[in-house]
Design a protein around this motif. Sequence first.
Motif: not given
Length: 264
Positions: A74-75, A119-124, A128-130, A169-178
């Motif tokens: 759906q996303v 609260d965690l899987n959905a933000p991932f 990932k989609a955008v 930590m997902l926030t920090k990892n997206i910042a690091s990876e992208y």
Amino acid sequence: MFSEQSFRLDGKVAFVTGASYGIGFALATGFAKYGATIVFNDINEELVAKGIAAYREEGIEARGYVCDVTDEAQVQETVAKIERDAGPVDILVNNAGIIKRIPMIEMSAEDFRKVIDVDLNAPFIVAKAVIPSMIKKGGGKIINIASMMSELGRETVSAYAAAKGGLKMLTKNIASEYGEFNIQCNGIGPGYIETPQTAPLRTPDHPFNKFIVSKTPAGRWGTTDDLMGPAVFLASGASDFVNGHILYVDGGILAYIGKQPAND
Ligand code: NAP
Ligand code: GCO
């Protein structure tokens, strides 16, 4: 070069999840005041229609989509529709969220998983989609809505705290990876805010009500208005060198050890 224009969002498409009302709705209206085009989703048609009407009352022609953010198909479909209808997403706010207040040893694994899922899987899933289109476009902004429970625990919110801690930590990892693709990923960590989600804690006779006011140096519950300026800042060019940061908008809760009891 920094100027007043640095805070403007003209020509930007802002996608706020779970934004028919509450914090998401407020952040989207703040973005619109600074020129952004607003797209949002919610879990069912009724909420989406309610949201579109509420945005229209604010003079905002928002596009709304029915989408369960925990469902990757759906996303992906919704993001494709947004890109067709409004253009690639420039600003993503992962706002949709739930909480279940149950003592941990009484909480079912199913309930725990549901909170983690939203609260965690959905933000991932949504980030990932955008991100691919953000990379193609030369950059973008992702704002994850964290919590006091990204740093602190309390009784009955084990699943929510685990999710919001993971979201930090997902926030920090997206910042690091992208970050190399000019994508800035930050979080906003609201304190205790007056929304439907906290309404059960704010009944006049609820002990938590007085407790939170005593734990907040500002001496009050926050309002969604308190979050709009920080969100515009993190969505704008004014924060292009801010990455992997959780901006706590909590009236000082995290800085404060608490007031000495009067009778000591
Ligand atoms: P809210 O009033 O409960 O609104 C949450 C929104 O997300 C609702 O529209 C909800 O729709 C939607 N949603 C829930 N699950 C969804 C799903 N699977 N797919 C799509 N949409 C979904 O919450 P809020 O107080 O505005 O909080 C918004 C965010 O801020 C949440 O992430 C929350 O954890 C966080 N937060 C809140 C506070 C606070 O004090 N209020 C403080 C810190 C952080 P339904 O109505 O159908 O559930
Ligand atoms: C709770 C509240 C909090 C707020 C918010 C605080 O039961 O403790 O719901 O979790 O929602 O997350 O930052």
